[in-house]
Design a protein around this motif. Structure first.
Motif, short mmCIF file in Angstrom:
data_model
loop_
_atom_site.label_atom_id
_atom_site.label_comp_id
_atom_site.label_asym_id
_atom_site.label_seq_id
_atom_site.Cartn_x
_atom_site.Cartn_y
_atom_site.Cartn_z
N ALA A 144 -43.38 -17.50 -15.15
CA ALA A 144 -42.42 -16.45 -15.57
C ALA A 144 -41.81 -15.86 -14.35
O ALA A 144 -41.02 -14.98 -14.31
N ASP A 150 -55.34 -16.34 -27.47
CA ASP A 150 -54.31 -15.77 -26.76
C ASP A 150 -54.27 -14.45 -26.48
O ASP A 150 -53.69 -14.07 -25.53
N GLU A 171 -45.94 -21.59 -26.55
CA GLU A 171 -45.60 -21.97 -25.37
C GLU A 171 -46.88 -22.82 -24.67
O GLU A 171 -47.75 -22.30 -24.41
N ARG A 172 -46.24 -24.09 -24.08
CA ARG A 172 -47.20 -24.86 -23.32
C ARG A 172 -47.70 -24.17 -21.99
O ARG A 172 -47.04 -23.89 -21.18
N VAL A 173 -48.89 -24.14 -21.78
CA VAL A 173 -49.38 -23.69 -20.45
C VAL A 173 -49.35 -24.73 -19.70
O VAL A 173 -50.13 -25.83 -19.63
N VAL A 175 -49.27 -18.84 -16.81
CA VAL A 175 -48.16 -18.14 -17.52
C VAL A 175 -47.32 -17.20 -16.57
O VAL A 175 -46.03 -17.24 -16.73
N ASP A 222 -53.55 -12.54 -22.72
CA ASP A 222 -52.63 -11.39 -22.85
C ASP A 222 -53.32 -10.35 -22.31
O ASP A 222 -52.73 -9.52 -21.12
N HIS A 255 -49.95 -21.12 -25.35
CA HIS A 255 -50.17 -19.62 -25.47
C HIS A 255 -48.86 -19.00 -26.20
O HIS A 255 -47.76 -19.23 -25.51
N ARG A 256 -48.96 -18.35 -27.15
CA ARG A 256 -47.95 -17.92 -27.96
C ARG A 256 -46.74 -18.86 -28.41
O ARG A 256 -45.58 -18.50 -27.91
N ALA A 265 -55.01 -20.13 -17.22
CA ALA A 265 -53.83 -20.20 -18.22
C ALA A 265 -53.08 -18.79 -17.86
O ALA A 265 -51.81 -18.72 -17.95
N ALA A 266 -53.50 -17.55 -17.71
CA ALA A 266 -52.98 -16.39 -17.47
C ALA A 266 -52.16 -16.54 -16.14
O ALA A 266 -50.99 -16.20 -16.08
#
Length: 425
Positions: free
Chosen positions: A193, A154, A330-332, A189, A158, A327-328, A185-186
Motif C-alpha cells: 500500500a 485478519d 486480498e492476496r498477501v 500489506v 490489522d 487478508h481482507r 503479512a502485515a
C-alpha cells in the motif's frame, strides 16, 4: 462439557488446596518443632507440591521496575498506550539520563498461543538498556464479552498495522514464534500500500513461516488431523460466570497439556527434584522452580476463529509460503516487501519451530536487497532459548539491537556484516 468439567474439578479441589496451604504454613513455621525434622520438611514439601499442581495460575507481572543505561540505574514504568478489546500495547517508559541519545523504538509482538506476554519478560529485560520497548499484551479470550465481537487472523494483522501506525515512523518490529506469520503479512500489506509507517526492520524469531521444512511433532499433528477434528475436539464454549461466557475458544489448559505431554518426563523429574530440594531445605533451586512454573503454568484462552484459521492457513495449507494467504480478500504478497530489513533467528535444537522454518522468510521475501537481510542460527538452544536465557542475552539480543541500529531510517549507510558462530545471509 469438558471445559465445564475442568472448572467443576478446579472448584471441587479448592477446599483441599486451602487446607493444604494452611497445614504447610503451620508445619513450616520455625516455632513448630516439627519444622526442624525430616518428617516436618517432608510433609511440608508434599503439601506445597499438591497445592501448586492443583492451583490455577493467574497472569504474572512483568516486574521490571528498573534497568541500567550508561552504567546508571534508571526507573521503568509500564504504561498502556493503545488498547483494543483483545490487546493492550504496553510501553516500558524509561527515565532516561540527561543528554541520552534516542534509542531504537522496538515493538515486540508476543505470541498469542496460550501463554501471556510476560513469557517474554527476559526478552524485554535484555533489550531495555538500549531500546525504547513496546510489547503486545494479548487479552485472555475468556475475559472478553461476546458483545466485543470476534477476533481472527485478519484482525491480528490489522492490530499489528494499527500499532505500527500508533508508534509512528522508524519503528522496528520483533515477532517471537507464532506472530512471525501475521507480522510478515502485515509488513507485506503495508509495503504493497506504500505505507510510510511500515517498520524499518522486521525480526522473526523461531516462527512457523513454512512448516513443511523440518516438521516437528506440533506440525505433524496438524498434518494428521483435518480441520474439522480440531473444531470438534478442542474448541469449547467459555463457561459461566466468566465475562466471556459462551464465547467459542481454544482453552489454555488444553494447549498447556499438549506442551507438557511433549516433554512429560522432564516435567515429572523437575517436580520430583523440587520436592527433594524442599525436603533438603535447599532454597535457591526450589525458588527457580517456582519462578519458572509460575510463568509456564499461567495460560490464556484463544478465540476459536483465530485458532482454527491459524491451524488451517499456517499448519495445514502453508498459505504464506505458497503465496495463497489472504487478508481482507486480498492476496498477501511477500515480494512486495522492499524497504524493510529482515533478520531471522532460529535455535539449533528448537522442537516447536524446526530449523529452516523461520529462514524460509528469507526465501519468500524475494525483493529485499541482500544488504538488508541476515539470518542467524543460535547453537545449543531450543525454542525457549531463542528469546530467553543466558545465550539470548549474550548472543541474540546484541545482534537484534545492532540490526535495528544499522537499519534505522536516518540516512546512514548500511554495511553488511558477517557474524561468526551463526549463519548470515
Amino acid at each position: 462439557m469438558f471445559y465445564q468439567f475442568y472448572e467443576l474439578n478446579h472448584a471441587a479441589l479448592a477446599p483441599f488446596r486451602a487446607a493444604a496451604d494452611m497445614m504447610r504454613l503451620a508445619y513450616s513455621n520455625p516455632l513448630n518443632p516439627l519444622s526442624h525434622t525430616a518428617f516436618g520438611r517432608t510433609l511440608t514439601a508434599s503439601l506445597e507440591v499438591f497445592e501448586r499442581t492443583t492451583r490455577r495460575y493467574g497472569k504474572p507481572e512483568f516486574g521490571l521496575p528498573e534497568t541500567t543505561i550508561d552504567d546508571k540505574s534508571v526507573s521503568v514504568h509500564e504504561k498502556i498506550v493503545w488498547k483494543k478489546p483483545f490487546c493492550n500495547l504496553i510501553h516500558f517508559e524509561r527515565s532516561l539520563p540527561a543528554g541520552h541519545s534516542a534509542d531504537p523504538r522496538i515493538l515486540i509482538v508476543a505470541p498469542m498461543s496460550g501463554h501471556y506476554a510476560t513469557l517474554l519478560r527476559g526478552t524485554v529485560e535484555a533489550l531495555l538498556p538500549a531500546a525504547d520497548v513496546y510489547i503486545t499484551d494479548w487479552i485472555d479470550a475468556r475475559m472478553v464479552p461476546m458483545t466485543e465481537g470476534t477476533f481472527d487472523l485478519d484482525d491480528y494483522i490489522d492490530y499489528v498495522i494499527e500499532m505500527l501506525h500508533h508508534l509512528g515512523p522508524d519503528t522496528h518490529v520483533v515477532a517471537v514464534c507464532q506472530p512471525s506469520v501475521p507480522v510478515l503479512a502485515a509488513a507485506a500489506v503495508m509495503e504493497a500500500a506504500g505505507d510510510r509507517l511500515a517498520p524499518s526492520s522486521m525480526t522473526l524469531m523461531g516462527g512457523p513461516i513454512d512448516t513443511r521444512i523440518n516438521p516437528t511433532a506440533v506440525n505433524q499433528l496438524a498434518k494428521e488431523k483435518p480441520l474439522e477434528w480440531f473444531a470438534d475436539n478442542v474448541v469449547m464454549n467459555v463457561p459461566w460466570p466468566q465475562p466471556g461466557f459462551m464465547r467459542p475458544v481454544y482453552p489454555g489448559f488444553l494447549q498447556l497439556s499438549g506442551f507438557m505431554s511433549m516433554n512429560l518426563d522432564r516435567h515429572m523429574i523437575a517436580h520430583k527434584d523440587f520436592f527433594v530440594h524442599l525436603v533438603k531445605n535447599d532454597g535457591e533451586p526450589a525458588e527457580k522452580h517456582r519462578d519458572f512454573y509460575d510463568e509456564y503454568l499461567a495460560v490464556m484462552d484463544l478465540t476459536a476463529e483465530f485458532y482454527l484459521q491459524t491451524v488451517d492457513q499456517v499448519f495445514i495449507k502453508h498459505a504464506l509460503p505458497k503465496g495463497e494467504l489472504m487478508h481482507r480478500g486480498e492476496r498477501v504478497d511477500p515480494s512486495a516487501i522492499r524497504n524493510i530489513a529482515l533478520l531471522t533467528v532460529e535455535g539449533e535444537n528448537d522442537d516447536i519451530s524446526g530449523v529452516g522454518q523461520t529462514h524460509a522468510a528469507q526465501t519468500i521475501c524475494t525483493n529485499i536487497p541482500d544488504h538488508m537481510r541476515m539470518h542467524y542460527l543460535q547453537p545449543d538452544v531450543g525454542h525457549y532459548g531463542v528469546f530467553n536465557g543466558s545465550r539470548f542475552r549474550r548472543e541474540i539480543a546484541p545482534r537484534i539491537l545492532a540490526f535495528t541500529r544499522e537499519h534505522a531510517r536516518t540516512g546512514r549507510p548500511v554495511v553488511k556484516r558477517v557474524i561468526k558462530g551463526g549463519k548470515s545471509a
